[in-house]
Structures are given as structure tokens and as C-alpha cells.
Design a protein around this motif. Sequence first.
Motif, PDB file in Angstrom:
ATOM      1  N   SER A   1      37.166  42.834  50.790  1.00 40.07           N
ATOM      2  CA  SER A   1      36.314  42.415  49.493  1.00 40.07           C
ATOM      3  C   SER A   1      34.801  42.482  49.794  1.00 40.07           C
ATOM      4  O   SER A   1      34.151  41.855  48.999  1.00 40.07           O
ATOM      5  CB  SER A   1      36.719  41.169  48.859  1.00 40.07           C
ATOM      6  OG  SER A   1      36.640  40.159  49.865  1.00 40.07           O
ATOM      7  N   CYS A   2      34.477  43.247  50.889  1.00 33.23           N
ATOM      8  CA  CYS A   2      33.263  43.180  51.255  1.00 33.23           C
ATOM      9  C   CYS A   2      32.421  44.472  51.127  1.00 33.23           C
ATOM     10  O   CYS A   2      33.257  45.486  51.276  1.00 33.23           O
ATOM     11  CB  CYS A   2      33.307  42.833  52.756  1.00 33.23           C
ATOM     12  SG  CYS A   2      31.575  42.756  53.505  1.00 33.23           S
ATOM     13  N   THR A   3      31.418  44.534  50.653  1.00 42.01           N
ATOM     14  CA  THR A   3      30.504  45.848  50.411  1.00 42.01           C
ATOM     15  C   THR A   3      29.037  45.650  50.583  1.00 42.01           C
ATOM     16  O   THR A   3      28.675  44.749  51.462  1.00 42.01           O
ATOM     17  CB  THR A   3      30.730  46.111  48.645  1.00 42.01           C
ATOM     18  OG1 THR A   3      29.959  47.566  48.456  1.00 42.01           O
ATOM     19  CG2 THR A   3      29.688  45.157  47.954  1.00 42.01           C
ATOM     20  N   ASP A   4      28.066  46.603  50.493  1.00 46.32           N
ATOM     21  CA  ASP A   4      26.881  46.676  50.963  1.00 46.32           C
ATOM     22  C   ASP A   4      26.876  46.513  52.433  1.00 46.32           C
ATOM     23  O   ASP A   4      25.705  46.248  53.198  1.00 46.32           O
ATOM     24  CB  ASP A   4      26.150  45.159  50.452  1.00 46.32           C
ATOM     25  CG  ASP A   4      24.529  45.517  50.180  1.00 46.32           C
ATOM     26  OD1 ASP A   4      24.201  46.940  50.118  1.00 46.32           O
ATOM     27  OD2 ASP A   4      23.701  44.600  49.846  1.00 46.32           O
ATOM     28  N   LEU A   5      27.597  47.430  52.851  1.00 46.11           N
ATOM     29  CA  LEU A   5      27.858  47.354  54.623  1.00 46.11           C
ATOM     30  C   LEU A   5      26.609  48.431  55.110  1.00 46.11           C
ATOM     31  O   LEU A   5      26.223  48.088  56.218  1.00 46.11           O
ATOM     32  CB  LEU A   5      29.165  48.100  54.998  1.00 46.11           C
ATOM     33  CG  LEU A   5      30.683  47.476  54.370  1.00 46.11           C
ATOM     34  CD1 LEU A   5      31.856  48.255  54.572  1.00 46.11           C
ATOM     35  CD2 LEU A   5      30.679  46.019  54.946  1.00 46.11           C
ATOM     36  N   SER A   6      26.087  49.399  54.293  1.00 45.87           N
ATOM     37  CA  SER A   6      25.190  50.128  55.020  1.00 45.87           C
ATOM     38  C   SER A   6      23.981  49.346  55.056  1.00 45.87           C
ATOM     39  O   SER A   6      23.372  49.417  56.144  1.00 45.87           O
ATOM     40  CB  SER A   6      24.872  51.175  53.905  1.00 45.87           C
ATOM     41  OG  SER A   6      23.929  52.057  54.504  1.00 45.87           O
ATOM     42  N   ALA A   7      23.601  48.475  54.417  1.00 42.90           N
ATOM     43  CA  ALA A   7      22.456  47.404  54.349  1.00 42.90           C
ATOM     44  C   ALA A   7      22.433  46.491  55.455  1.00 42.90           C
ATOM     45  O   ALA A   7      21.671  45.918  55.927  1.00 42.90           O
ATOM     46  CB  ALA A   7      22.032  47.085  53.117  1.00 42.90           C
ATOM     47  N   THR A   8      23.770  45.969  55.523  1.00 40.90           N
ATOM     48  CA  THR A   8      23.768  44.631  56.227  1.00 40.90           C
ATOM     49  C   THR A   8      24.445  44.999  57.768  1.00 40.90           C
ATOM     50  O   THR A   8      24.454  44.118  58.582  1.00 40.90           O
ATOM     51  CB  THR A   8      24.792  43.719  55.571  1.00 40.90           C
ATOM     52  OG1 THR A   8      26.099  44.322  55.068  1.00 40.90           O
ATOM     53  CG2 THR A   8      23.981  43.336  54.208  1.00 40.90           C
ATOM     54  N   ILE A   9      25.150  46.167  57.877  1.00 45.78           N
ATOM     55  CA  ILE A   9      25.766  46.329  58.999  1.00 45.78           C
ATOM     56  C   ILE A   9      25.338  47.700  59.747  1.00 45.78           C
ATOM     57  O   ILE A   9      24.489  47.640  60.744  1.00 45.78           O
ATOM     58  CB  ILE A   9      27.153  46.508  59.100  1.00 45.78           C
ATOM     59  CG1 ILE A   9      27.748  45.036  58.483  1.00 45.78           C
ATOM     60  CG2 ILE A   9      27.837  46.733  60.187  1.00 45.78           C
ATOM     61  CD1 ILE A   9      29.568  45.283  58.282  1.00 45.78           C
ATOM     62  N   LEU A  10      25.249  48.521  59.173  1.00 44.79           N
ATOM     63  CA  LEU A  10      24.880  50.132  59.631  1.00 44.79           C
ATOM     64  C   LEU A  10      23.422  50.030  60.063  1.00 44.79           C
ATOM     65  O   LEU A  10      23.220  50.406  61.095  1.00 44.79           O
ATOM     66  CB  LEU A  10      25.275  51.211  58.723  1.00 44.79           C
ATOM     67  CG  LEU A  10      26.785  51.119  58.458  1.00 44.79           C
ATOM     68  CD1 LEU A  10      27.091  52.618  57.900  1.00 44.79           C
ATOM     69  CD2 LEU A  10      27.510  51.227  59.927  1.00 44.79           C
ATOM     70  N   GLN A  11      22.564  49.611  59.190  1.00 40.66           N
ATOM     71  CA  GLN A  11      21.235  49.766  59.515  1.00 40.66           C
ATOM     72  C   GLN A  11      20.840  48.887  60.762  1.00 40.66           C
ATOM     73  O   GLN A  11      20.098  49.336  61.440  1.00 40.66           O
ATOM     74  CB  GLN A  11      20.386  49.552  58.099  1.00 40.66           C
ATOM     75  CG  GLN A  11      20.694  50.301  56.776  1.00 40.66           C
ATOM     76  CD  GLN A  11      20.728  51.607  57.129  1.00 40.66           C
ATOM     77  OE1 GLN A  11      20.056  52.362  58.095  1.00 40.66           O
ATOM     78  NE2 GLN A  11      21.838  52.510  56.529  1.00 40.66           N
ATOM     79  N   PRO A  12      21.203  47.529  60.518  1.00 41.23           N
ATOM     80  CA  PRO A  12      20.769  46.820  61.900  1.00 41.23           C
ATOM     81  C   PRO A  12      21.299  47.321  63.049  1.00 41.23           C
ATOM     82  O   PRO A  12      20.522  47.373  64.106  1.00 41.23           O
ATOM     83  CB  PRO A  12      21.556  45.324  61.488  1.00 41.23           C
ATOM     84  CG  PRO A  12      21.634  45.350  59.910  1.00 41.23           C
ATOM     85  CD  PRO A  12      22.026  46.745  59.540  1.00 41.23           C
ATOM     86  N   LEU A  13      22.536  47.927  63.037  1.00 45.63           N
ATOM     87  CA  LEU A  13      22.981  48.617  64.410  1.00 45.63           C
ATOM     88  C   LEU A  13      22.152  49.699  64.903  1.00 45.63           C
ATOM     89  O   LEU A  13      21.894  50.103  65.899  1.00 45.63           O
ATOM     90  CB  LEU A  13      24.475  49.172  64.244  1.00 45.63           C
ATOM     91  CG  LEU A  13      25.585  47.916  64.128  1.00 45.63           C
ATOM     92  CD1 LEU A  13      26.880  48.457  63.714  1.00 45.63           C
ATOM     93  CD2 LEU A  13      25.799  47.265  65.374  1.00 45.63           C
ATOM     94  N   LYS A  14      21.744  50.601  63.830  1.00 43.06           N
ATOM     95  CA  LYS A  14      20.976  51.748  64.154  1.00 43.06           C
ATOM     96  C   LYS A  14      19.658  51.235  64.586  1.00 43.06           C
ATOM     97  O   LYS A  14      19.085  52.064  65.464  1.00 43.06           O
ATOM     98  CB  LYS A  14      20.735  52.583  62.845  1.00 43.06           C
ATOM     99  CG  LYS A  14      22.005  53.384  62.350  1.00 43.06           C
ATOM    100  CD  LYS A  14      21.970  53.553  60.896  1.00 43.06           C
ATOM    101  CE  LYS A  14      21.050  54.536  60.279  1.00 43.06           C
ATOM    102  NZ  LYS A  14      21.030  55.251  59.275  1.00 43.06           N
ATOM    103  N   GLU A  15      19.022  50.313  64.164  1.00 38.05           N
ATOM    104  CA  GLU A  15      17.632  49.933  64.824  1.00 38.05           C
ATOM    105  C   GLU A  15      17.693  49.076  66.034  1.00 38.05           C
ATOM    106  O   GLU A  15      16.909  49.246  67.006  1.00 38.05           O
ATOM    107  CB  GLU A  15      17.121  48.960  63.610  1.00 38.05           C
ATOM    108  CG  GLU A  15      15.488  48.677  64.054  1.00 38.05           C
ATOM    109  CD  GLU A  15      14.860  47.479  62.987  1.00 38.05           C
ATOM    110  OE1 GLU A  15      13.982  48.320  62.647  1.00 38.05           O
ATOM    111  OE2 GLU A  15      15.433  46.879  62.573  1.00 38.05           O
ATOM    112  N   GLN A  16      18.799  48.237  66.054  1.00 37.24           N
ATOM    113  CA  GLN A  16      18.633  47.345  67.457  1.00 37.24           C
ATOM    114  C   GLN A  16      19.561  47.738  68.573  1.00 37.24           C
ATOM    115  O   GLN A  16      19.510  47.048  69.695  1.00 37.24           O
ATOM    116  CB  GLN A  16      19.249  45.815  66.762  1.00 37.24           C
ATOM    117  CG  GLN A  16      18.587  45.326  65.686  1.00 37.24           C
ATOM    118  CD  GLN A  16      19.024  44.022  65.333  1.00 37.24           C
ATOM    119  OE1 GLN A  16      19.600  43.188  65.881  1.00 37.24           O
ATOM    120  NE2 GLN A  16      18.875  43.766  63.729  1.00 37.24           N
TER     121      GLN A  16
END
Length: 367
Positions: A95-110
Motif C-alpha cells: 500500500s506504499c507509493t511515492d517511492l521515487s521521491a522517498t527511496i530512489l532519489q535519496p539512494l541516488k544522492e547519498q
Amino acid sequence: MKSKIMLIGGFLGAGKTTMLSALASVLEHRNYRYGLITNDQAAGLVDTAFLTAMGNETREVSGSCFCCNFPGFESALAELRMGGCNVILAEPVGSCTDLSATILQPLKEQYTNMYEIAPLAVLADPMRLQALCSGEHMELHESSIYIMKKQMEEADILVINKCDLLSEEKRLELQKTASLKFPRAKVLLASAEKGEGLEQLADELLSDESAGKTLACVDYNIYAEGEAVLGWLNLVTQIKSDRETDWSDFLEVYMKDLKRMFVEKAAAVGHLKLLLSGKDENSWLLGNLVGNDRNISLRGKAPVCREVILTVNARVQMMPEQLADSVISLLEAAEVQNSVKITHEILRQECLSPGRPEPTYHYEEVL
């Protein structure tokens, strides 16, 4: 050496756990060392028990979704990476969404020095996808349908899973329709259970194509409502019979009773998943129900013994306490053929409605 992170999302009942297991087999044949991460709002997860029983190196992040417990997700990733895994498959809460903004982008930056991020793959159940694309009525609450739609909107790869349920003509028609509905995603056909389309999906996930190319515009008030309307039950119980028992009969009857009860109460099923396991690690039976109007599916080899562990994960539009009471009362009334009597002892029970999503990070642009 960097580890590859593959995030396999999708709504409840889309077949994410089966897909993780199937992709793990593909990766193993390609000589990758892989690890799996499951995720849920509560402990006692069928997915973790099932994947572990299949011999997979598995970690569980429970108590919150990946996005709201990013440190927990980080820790699970680090454990598997330090253990030598060069590919990590992670399954977020259905039931989770907005994964790009909350998981993928942080991983890509950090974490650019530690991880490569695969394109975001979102699985879709073909019947629910058909209904979503055509505007047909679905039993699910409109806010839950909103979550499903947002998941698909942010996908880099939209995978129509369980395509074996459709004819060749129907699956190609749905693929075309989904491509028009969600033009930013590459739409693939697959069946995790039947092994169809897995090599192509693995190729896409192992590619160097950029991940998280789309940010979904998510209304968090609707998102929160879509999660909160679902009662969430994780139940682990030890069941004993008075003689050697073929537990496939018990599970089939019990699931039919549960389905009948949900229909009578007009309680829409997001996903009902049950796992029966015996002492023999190769003896397990997995039951699934995705929607009140769908057939119950059973797979695996049922234990034949006197004692089993039953794990129940139910996501149903009911008050959590009512859901727990109903599931347990039917269990107490259950009988196997020939009037074999059973007794049970609850080992773990958690029931809840998910709280409002509060992500650790939320990025406003694609990196």
C-alpha cells in the motif's frame, strides 16, 4: 564493488513475493549472489517466512514502510552488502507509493559509492489493471485505488504479472492499453509463477538505465486514507490435530470460510495470504486470495503431520479488531475432513490500521 538494488513494488496481491523468489532463481543461475528484503507495517510476515523457507538470504524491515523507516532500510541493505550480496531485491509494502521521491532519489544522492539503483519495477495484477484502465467498478475503496494508480504512474518498468491468466490476445491488448495509460513506463508481460518473461525483466533491471525517472504527484491526505481504510492483521499460530493430518484440506476449507465471511460482511479483500509450514522445510502450503470475486489459489506441498505453524496476513476493509476476531473465530471453529479436531495457540498477533505516511526524506526533483 557496488551492489545493485532492485526495488519491486506494486499493490497488495500483485505477486511481489513470488516475483522476488522467481527473480532470485534467475540471478542465481547467472552466478549473482543475491539477498532479499521484505517490508510490512507489522512483524509476522508470510513473505519473510516463505522466502526464507525457499532458502533465500532474507531480511525484514517491519513496523513501518521503507520510506518512513529509511534508516531501517539502510541497515538491511548494509547487512546484505557486507555479507557479499552484489544484487539486493527489496519488496516495499503493497500500500506504499511515492517511492521515487522517498527511496530512489535519496539512494541516488547519498549512496553512489555503494549502490547502483535499478529502474523502479511496479507489478500489476492483470484483472485490477484492466479495471483501472477501463474505469470498471472495483470493490476497493477509491483512495486505495488512488494508491494503486500512483504506483503505476511512477514506475520505470510496469510489469503485468500473472499474464498466464489471460489469453495471448487479451494480454497483448492490455499491454497496449497500459502503455497508453502510463506512457512513461516500459510495459512488460510476465508470470512469476509460470516463469514467463523473467529473463527479459532481469535484463532490464540489470541494465544501466537510470532509475526513478518520474516523480508521482501524490496527495498525502488521499494516500493516508487509502491505507487507513484497510484493516491489517498478522497472525502466527501453532495448530495441532489429534492424528496425522493432510493440512491441504484444512487450509482450503479455512480459506473458503474466510472468503465467504468477507463477502457476507461486504468487506473488500486487498490481499489474504496464508502459509502453512511443518517441521520439514520442504513441506509448506501457500494460499492466496486477491479480491472477493477471485478464486483461492493454493501451491506447494502440504505437510502431513500432527502439528503445523499457520501464518496469516490479511489486508481487508474492516476495522482491525473486527478482522482479528473474525479470522480467529473461524480458526477456532475449523475442522478437517472426517471430523479431525484441532487446537491452536497464538504465538504472535498484530492488528492495526496504518498511520499517516511520514517519509524520512521527500525529494522534489529527479536527480
